[in-house]
Design an enzyme around this catalytic site. Structure first.
Site, PDB file in Angstrom:
ATOM      1  N   ASP A   1    -164.662  14.344 -49.837  1.00 33.80           N
ATOM      2  CA  ASP A   1    -164.388  14.601 -48.413  1.00 33.80           C
ATOM      3  C   ASP A   1    -165.679  15.013 -47.721  1.00 33.80           C
ATOM      4  O   ASP A   1    -166.356  15.933 -48.175  1.00 33.80           O
ATOM      5  CB  ASP A   1    -163.338  15.720 -48.306  1.00 33.80           C
ATOM      6  CG  ASP A   1    -162.838  15.893 -46.881  1.00 33.80           C
ATOM      7  OD1 ASP A   1    -163.101  15.005 -46.046  1.00 33.80           O
ATOM      8  OD2 ASP A   1    -162.185  16.914 -46.610  1.00 33.80           O
TER       9      ASP A   1
ATOM     10  N   HIS B   1    -156.163   6.457 -44.196  1.00 34.70           N
ATOM     11  CA  HIS B   1    -156.695   7.551 -43.367  1.00 34.70           C
ATOM     12  C   HIS B   1    -157.909   7.111 -42.549  1.00 34.70           C
ATOM     13  O   HIS B   1    -157.993   7.378 -41.347  1.00 34.70           O
ATOM     14  CB  HIS B   1    -157.038   8.746 -44.261  1.00 34.70           C
ATOM     15  CG  HIS B   1    -157.587   9.923 -43.521  1.00 34.70           C
ATOM     16  ND1 HIS B   1    -156.929  10.497 -42.452  1.00 34.70           N
ATOM     17  CD2 HIS B   1    -158.736  10.643 -43.691  1.00 34.70           C
ATOM     18  CE1 HIS B   1    -157.650  11.521 -41.998  1.00 34.70           C
ATOM     19  NE2 HIS B   1    -158.747  11.623 -42.723  1.00 34.70           N
TER      20      HIS B   1
HETATM   21  C1  HEM Z   1    -155.199  16.885 -45.418  1.00 36.09           C
HETATM   22  C2  HEM Z   1    -156.010  16.576 -44.438  1.00 36.09           C
HETATM   23  C3  HEM Z   1    -157.164  15.643 -44.595  1.00 36.09           C
HETATM   24  C4  HEM Z   1    -157.749  15.152 -45.737  1.00 36.09           C
HETATM   25  C5  HEM Z   1    -157.385  15.442 -47.186  1.00 36.09           C
HETATM   26  C6  HEM Z   1    -158.817  14.288 -45.315  1.00 36.09           C
HETATM   27  C7  HEM Z   1    -159.625  13.599 -46.188  1.00 36.09           C
HETATM   28  C8  HEM Z   1    -160.593  12.686 -45.802  1.00 36.09           C
HETATM   29  C9  HEM Z   1    -161.358  11.868 -46.700  1.00 36.09           C
HETATM   30  C10 HEM Z   1    -161.219  11.888 -48.226  1.00 36.09           C
HETATM   31  C11 HEM Z   1    -162.194  11.116 -45.964  1.00 36.09           C
HETATM   32  C12 HEM Z   1    -163.181  10.044 -46.461  1.00 36.09           C
HETATM   33  C13 HEM Z   1    -164.540  10.558 -46.785  1.00 36.09           C
HETATM   34  C14 HEM Z   1    -165.303  11.102 -45.622  1.00 36.09           C
HETATM   35  O1  HEM Z   1    -165.939  10.374 -44.861  1.00 36.09           O
HETATM   36  O2  HEM Z   1    -165.233  12.314 -45.437  1.00 36.09           O
HETATM   37  C15 HEM Z   1    -161.978  11.465 -44.581  1.00 36.09           C
HETATM   38  C16 HEM Z   1    -162.655  10.935 -43.510  1.00 36.09           C
HETATM   39  C17 HEM Z   1    -162.472  11.305 -42.207  1.00 36.09           C
HETATM   40  N1  HEM Z   1    -161.493  12.145 -41.717  1.00 36.09           N
HETATM   41 FE1  HEM Z   1    -160.125  13.151 -42.823  1.00 36.09          FE
HETATM   42  N2  HEM Z   1    -158.865  14.260 -43.938  1.00 36.09           N
HETATM   43  C18 HEM Z   1    -157.872  15.067 -43.459  1.00 36.09           C
HETATM   44  C19 HEM Z   1    -157.553  15.314 -42.138  1.00 36.09           C
HETATM   45  C20 HEM Z   1    -158.245  14.801 -41.055  1.00 36.09           C
HETATM   46  C21 HEM Z   1    -157.969  15.084 -39.681  1.00 36.09           C
HETATM   47  C22 HEM Z   1    -156.837  15.986 -39.187  1.00 36.09           C
HETATM   48  C23 HEM Z   1    -158.901  14.431 -38.930  1.00 36.09           C
HETATM   49  C24 HEM Z   1    -159.103  14.363 -37.435  1.00 36.09           C
HETATM   50  C25 HEM Z   1    -158.419  15.039 -36.539  1.00 36.09           C
HETATM   51  C26 HEM Z   1    -159.776  13.727 -39.859  1.00 36.09           C
HETATM   52  C27 HEM Z   1    -160.879  12.985 -39.499  1.00 36.09           C
HETATM   53  C28 HEM Z   1    -161.667  12.262 -40.368  1.00 36.09           C
HETATM   54  C29 HEM Z   1    -162.808  11.464 -39.946  1.00 36.09           C
HETATM   55  C30 HEM Z   1    -163.361  11.317 -38.536  1.00 36.09           C
HETATM   56  C31 HEM Z   1    -163.315  10.849 -41.101  1.00 36.09           C
HETATM   57  C32 HEM Z   1    -164.527   9.905 -41.210  1.00 36.09           C
HETATM   58  C33 HEM Z   1    -164.066   8.498 -41.151  1.00 36.09           C
HETATM   59  C34 HEM Z   1    -165.217   7.506 -41.290  1.00 36.09           C
HETATM   60  O3  HEM Z   1    -166.144   7.583 -40.486  1.00 36.09           O
HETATM   61  O4  HEM Z   1    -165.152   6.674 -42.198  1.00 36.09           O
HETATM   62  N3  HEM Z   1    -159.339  13.971 -41.139  1.00 36.09           N
HETATM   63  N4  HEM Z   1    -160.984  12.418 -44.504  1.00 36.09           N
END
Ligand code: HEM
Length: 303
Positions: A147, A219
């Site tokens: 993450d 996601h």
């Molecule tokens: C249980 C809650 C969440 C988990 C486990 C989670 C996990 C992840 C993971 C594993 C990634 C891919 C790796 C990375 O680029 O960091 C990711 C990307 C991302 N997440 Fe989450 N996330 C969660 C909630 C959220 C929420 C609530 C938002 C926005 C309001 C969000 C926004 C993003 C964004 C902007 C990316 C980057 C996407 C990209 O540029 O490829 N996430 N998240």
């Protein structure tokens, strides 16, 4: 950007520990709350000087009602509104008055400042949540997926994304704070293809899948949004938390100069635009959630 006097915890990178506190005001004595903010920041300054190697910082943020009362300025934080319950209750809006994000390399340092918060704000706030977060192996979420990979990197880039550049709130920021509870046993019953489809990335090597291979609802398919030819960005500072033998999950924190960017991502996750939900709801749900304003240091000092 350097002339902006922002709360630096908003943009700091890779602290291994954090304590997240959600609180509601239980007094109308605004002067007492302002004094407590001053006392807390004085202690933070002292620790930063005395224990510089621990990389300590803290961010104070306020919900709509609380900030209007404290600042006496209904026009400050013009984008701020309460976070509403969405996705059939999988994302709960439990709007709080105040959010505190304490972060450093050492849990003992965070714990010390958290105790100071409790003593400074004793009798003034009710603490609704206190969550102790830790960076897990290879910065993975407890699902096993890395993450933070696509997070803006470097202080300058992070400040460009997170800090309001000009106007009356220059140096301020917006933040989303949510406690997500994971059902890891359930996630572990998914085969690897389904797990990787949930995020649109490979698990072991942490590589993004091609767009055409990502299922709708992956996601990263939900949160990668283009507006006017540019990808919306936020600075995420989430950490895993919990007990090996019981409740655990991710405490999600995302900072941005525009609340609309955070809100667009969350709404897309919750199917508000096209009725497709984030596949993460197959193993996790947000049991708390607030939108808050992070005042600049100047605004805090002016209180
Ligand atoms: C249980 C809650 C969440 C988990 C486990 C989670 C996990 C992840 C993971 C594993 C990634 C891919 C790796 C990375 O680029 O960091 C990711 C990307 C991302 N997440 Fe989450 N996330 C969660 C909630 C959220 C929420 C609530 C938002 C926005 C309001 C969000 C926004 C993003 C964004 C902007 C990316 C980057 C996407 C990209 O540029 O490829 N996430 N998240």
């Amino acid at each position: 950007m350097s002339e902006l006097n922002y709360q630096d915890g908003t943009v700091l990178e890779n602290r291994d520990h954090a304590i997240f506190i959600e609180a509601n005001f239980k007094t109308d004595d605004l002067d007492a709350i302002k004094d407590a903010i001053g006392d807390f920041n004085a202690r933070l300054r002292s620790y930063k000087t005395r224990f510089g190697h621990m990389g300590l910082s803290a961010v104070l943020a306020f919900g709509r009602d609380a900030w209007t009362k404290l600042s006496g300025d209904a026009e400050s934080a013009e984008e701020l509104h309460d976070l509403q319950t969405m996705a059939k209750g999988m994302v709960q809006g439990t709007q709080r008055d105040m959010f505190v994000h304490i972060l450093s390399y050492e849990h003992k340092m965070n714990f010390t400042l958290a105790q100071d918060f409790v003593s400074c704000f004793k009798d003034l706030v009710t603490i609704e949540e206190e969550v102790h977060g830790f960076r897990w192996l290879e910065a993975r979420d407890l699902s096993g997926f890395v993450d933070g990979t696509e997070n803006p990197k470097g202080l300058q880039d992070r400040a460009d994304v997170a800090i309001i550049p000009e106007g009356k709130d220059a140096g301020g920021s917006y933040v989303i704070a949510q406690r997500w509870v994971h059902d890891i046993d359930k996630f572990n019953t998914f085969d690897l293809a389904k797990q990787e489809g949930t995020f649109g990335r490979t698990k072991h090597d942490d590589i993004e899948m091609a767009d055409e291979d990502k299922p709708i609802g992956a996601h990263t398919e939900r949160v990668v949004i283009e507006k006017d030819g540019e990808e919306l960005e936020i600075v995420r500072q989430s950490l895993p938390y919990g007990y090996a033998s019981s409740e655990k999950g991710l405490y999600f924190v995302g900072y941005c100069a525009k609340l609309s960017s955070i809100d667009a991502m969350l709404k897309n996750m919750c199917g508000e635009n096209d009725e497709h939900f984030d596949l993460m709801f197959g193993y996790t749900k947000a049991v708390t959630g607030s939108y808050l304003y992070v005042p600049s240091m100047d605004q805090l000092d002016n209180l």
